[in-house]
Design a protein around this motif. Structure first.
Motif, mmCIF file in Angstrom:
data_model
loop_
_atom_site.group_PDB
_atom_site.id
_atom_site.type_symbol
_atom_site.label_atom_id
_atom_site.label_comp_id
_atom_site.label_asym_id
_atom_site.label_seq_id
_atom_site.Cartn_x
_atom_site.Cartn_y
_atom_site.Cartn_z
ATOM 1 N N ALA A 165 0.806 -1.145 0.110
ATOM 2 C CA ALA A 165 0.139 0.013 0.012
ATOM 3 C C ALA A 165 0.676 0.930 -0.496
ATOM 4 C CB ALA A 165 -1.089 -0.112 1.179
ATOM 5 N N ASP A 166 1.842 1.501 0.342
ATOM 6 C CA ASP A 166 2.705 2.676 0.307
ATOM 7 C C ASP A 166 4.011 2.816 -0.490
ATOM 8 O OD1 ASP A 166 4.328 0.000 1.592
ATOM 9 O OD2 ASP A 166 5.497 1.550 2.802
ATOM 10 N N LYS A 167 3.920 1.242 -1.422
ATOM 11 C CA LYS A 167 4.584 1.732 -2.639
ATOM 12 C C LYS A 167 4.290 1.844 -4.132
ATOM 13 C CE LYS A 167 7.280 -1.085 -0.314
ATOM 14 N NZ LYS A 167 8.653 -1.038 0.138
ATOM 15 N N PRO A 168 4.767 2.898 -4.556
ATOM 16 C CA PRO A 168 4.545 4.048 -6.119
ATOM 17 C C PRO A 168 3.609 2.235 -7.004
ATOM 18 C CG PRO A 168 6.256 3.389 -6.077
ATOM 19 C CD PRO A 168 6.462 2.599 -4.596
ATOM 20 N N LEU A 169 2.100 3.459 -7.305
ATOM 21 C CA LEU A 169 1.072 2.382 -7.794
ATOM 22 C C LEU A 169 1.916 1.462 -8.427
ATOM 23 C CD1 LEU A 169 -1.635 2.232 -8.618
ATOM 24 C CD2 LEU A 169 -1.666 4.008 -10.525
ATOM 25 N N ALA A 170 2.943 1.671 -10.151
ATOM 26 C CA ALA A 170 3.556 0.719 -10.787
ATOM 27 C C ALA A 170 3.035 -0.094 -9.582
ATOM 28 C CB ALA A 170 4.696 1.963 -11.069
ATOM 29 N N THR A 171 4.683 -0.315 -8.963
ATOM 30 C CA THR A 171 4.631 -1.312 -8.229
ATOM 31 C C THR A 171 3.834 -2.127 -7.623
ATOM 32 O OG1 THR A 171 7.097 -0.327 -7.412
ATOM 33 C CG2 THR A 171 6.226 -2.438 -6.105
ATOM 34 N N GLN A 172 2.831 -1.380 -6.995
ATOM 35 C CA GLN A 172 1.070 -2.165 -7.080
ATOM 36 C C GLN A 172 0.530 -3.054 -7.253
ATOM 37 O OE1 GLN A 172 -1.133 0.948 -4.861
ATOM 38 N NE2 GLN A 172 0.224 1.736 -3.813
ATOM 39 N N ILE A 173 0.755 -2.477 -8.986
ATOM 40 C CA ILE A 173 0.463 -3.291 -10.070
ATOM 41 C C ILE A 173 0.503 -4.018 -10.167
ATOM 42 C CG2 ILE A 173 -0.435 -3.305 -12.534
ATOM 43 C CD1 ILE A 173 -1.372 -0.258 -11.968
ATOM 44 N N ALA A 174 2.078 -4.215 -10.226
ATOM 45 C CA ALA A 174 3.157 -5.251 -10.696
ATOM 46 C C ALA A 174 2.855 -6.373 -10.042
ATOM 47 C CB ALA A 174 5.011 -5.010 -10.839
ATOM 48 N N VAL A 175 3.284 -5.856 -8.793
ATOM 49 C CA VAL A 175 3.133 -7.172 -7.737
ATOM 50 C C VAL A 175 1.719 -7.415 -7.040
ATOM 51 C CG1 VAL A 175 3.248 -7.215 -5.437
ATOM 52 C CG2 VAL A 175 4.452 -5.990 -6.019
ATOM 53 N N MET A 176 0.636 -7.076 -7.881
ATOM 54 C CA MET A 176 -0.499 -7.931 -7.360
ATOM 55 C C MET A 176 -1.184 -8.600 -8.262
ATOM 56 S SD MET A 176 -3.239 -5.229 -6.053
ATOM 57 C CE MET A 176 -4.516 -5.458 -5.441
ATOM 58 N N LEU A 177 -0.466 -8.237 -9.808
ATOM 59 C CA LEU A 177 -0.606 -9.040 -11.051
ATOM 60 C C LEU A 177 0.604 -10.084 -11.143
ATOM 61 C CD1 LEU A 177 -0.635 -6.576 -14.063
ATOM 62 C CD2 LEU A 177 -2.328 -7.789 -13.234
ATOM 63 N N ALA A 178 1.859 -10.398 -10.282
ATOM 64 C CA ALA A 178 2.513 -11.506 -10.146
ATOM 65 C C ALA A 178 2.111 -12.824 -8.888
ATOM 66 C CB ALA A 178 4.107 -10.678 -9.787
ATOM 67 N N VAL A 179 1.182 -11.612 -8.567
ATOM 68 C CA VAL A 179 1.173 -12.351 -7.161
ATOM 69 C C VAL A 179 -0.331 -13.599 -7.702
ATOM 70 C CG1 VAL A 179 -0.249 -13.304 -5.636
ATOM 71 C CG2 VAL A 179 1.889 -11.276 -5.110
ATOM 72 N N ALA A 180 -1.019 -12.323 -8.609
ATOM 73 C CA ALA A 180 -2.418 -13.635 -8.526
ATOM 74 C C ALA A 180 -2.158 -14.372 -10.326
ATOM 75 C CB ALA A 180 -3.220 -12.498 -9.432
ATOM 76 N N ILE A 181 -1.334 -14.225 -10.825
ATOM 77 C CA ILE A 181 -0.828 -15.729 -11.781
ATOM 78 C C ILE A 181 0.256 -16.439 -11.053
ATOM 79 C CG2 ILE A 181 0.726 -15.716 -13.710
ATOM 80 C CD1 ILE A 181 -0.092 -13.049 -14.743
ATOM 81 N N VAL A 182 1.507 -16.581 -10.268
ATOM 82 C CA VAL A 182 2.108 -16.933 -9.039
ATOM 83 C C VAL A 182 0.534 -17.679 -8.629
ATOM 84 C CG1 VAL A 182 3.958 -17.857 -7.506
ATOM 85 C CG2 VAL A 182 4.157 -15.705 -9.728
ATOM 86 N N ILE A 183 0.556 -17.207 -7.557
ATOM 87 C CA ILE A 183 -0.463 -18.192 -6.835
ATOM 88 C C ILE A 183 -1.889 -18.917 -7.429
ATOM 89 C CG2 ILE A 183 -2.408 -18.425 -4.987
ATOM 90 C CD1 ILE A 183 -0.805 -16.390 -3.824
#
Length: 310
Positions: A165-183
């Motif tokens: 939540a405290d990261k830049p928007l680009a990082t938020q989107i990238a992490v959420m997409l990566a976690v969704a795909i990996v999991i």
């Protein structure tokens, strides 16, 4: 003019560097988040096979694929954007939503524990299953699995967002997409392996294979029913543990209590983890029982009204 262009290029260069630096943080954030949602991942992996057991073996992988596809679509196109919007416009709502999801997991976990020890069987449901076609049963199973996955996916996405939540928007989107795909790949890949393990064992146990291979195959076939039962127990325990821990972290008093428990056993990390997990599972079972009683009272209160209106 030249100086203005150079200043603009400097700004662009600085922006690119900041974006690159934030994106370099993505793998670390993904690793951190997957550790936090491990309990939910275990629960999701343990719960899903039951929706495939008893159906046509030739359709098992196809059913898992359909569930996985809908799970990924829900995470990427529905839940992740919703979490980002809530984070921007109503960040205060994330914790209560997480706690509601945790309460539902405790309720579901309690019902599973209760059904394990209950001697009553719902014959009505068995009769209903006997009169529907295999295609209808498959469709019903997929819909039920997707509903359960939706709740667990919402918890995963919410916890992922809270981590970045405290990261830049680009990082938020990238992490959420990566976690969704990996999991999604990890969970449903492992579920597919579990579901087809008995078929693999049967293939290995054929007469044409070497004696050692046949022995291993026979062992797999014999072990899988026990493994699925153990997995069911682990999934139920994980559901209670995860649900209670989510709620505990939303309440300052219980959050501090868990932190103090971990701190007191910090010298033995495995014992600290086990103590926290057991404490949360017991708390989740108690909370789930309380919720079940409240739900039962509400159902009883509305039953007479339903009959009168009928």
């Amino acid at each position: 003019m030249a100086s203005g262009l150079l200043a603009l290029l400097d700004d662009v260069s600085a922006l690119v560097k900041v974006s690159a630096a934030s994106l370099d943080d993505v793998p670390a954030q993904v690793s951190k988040t997957t550790g936090k949602v491990s309990g939910i991942v275990i629960d999701d992996t343990a719960v899903t096979p039951k929706y495939v057991v008893g159906l046509d073996p030739s359709r098992e992988l196809s059913i898992i694929y359909h569930i996985a596809k809908k799970s990924l679509i829900n995470k990427v196109l529905l839940l992740s954007p919703a979490a980002l919007l809530l984070g921007i416009f109503a960040p205060w709502a994330i914790t209560p939503i997480l706690m509601l999801g945790g309460a539902f997991l405790c309720f579901e976990g309690y019902e599973k524990v209760h059904s394990m020890f209950s001697k009553h069987h719902d014959t009505g449901k068995e009769e209903e299953l006997n009169v529907i076609t295999p295609e209808e049963l498959e469709k019903t199973r997929i819909q039920s699995a997707v509903r359960t996955d939706m709740i667990l996916s919402a918890e995963i996405v919410a916890i992922t967002y809270s981590t970045v939540a405290d990261k830049p928007l680009a990082t938020q989107i990238a992490v959420m997409l990566a976690v969704a795909i990996v999991i999604t790949i990890a969970v449903y890949g492992f579920v597919g392996l579990i579901v087809k393990a008995d078929d693999i064992g049967l293939h290995m146990a054929k007469e044409k294979n070497h004696g050692t291979v046949r022995s291993i195959g026979t062992g797999i076939v014999r072990f899988m029913p026990h493994f699925l039962k153990i997995l069911s127990y682990v999934g139920t325990a994980a559901m209670l543990w995860v649900g209670a821990e989510i709620i505990a972290h939303g309440i300052p008093f219980t959050s501090h209590a868990l932190h103090n428990l971990e701190h007191a056993l910090a010298d033995v990390p495995a014992l600290a983890w086990l103590a926290k997990a057991v404490s949360c599972a017991i708390g989740g079972l108690i909370l789930g029982g309380i919720i079940e009683k409240i739900v039962s009272l509400i159902r009883k209160a509305f039953k007479p009204k339903a009959k009168q209106s009928a």
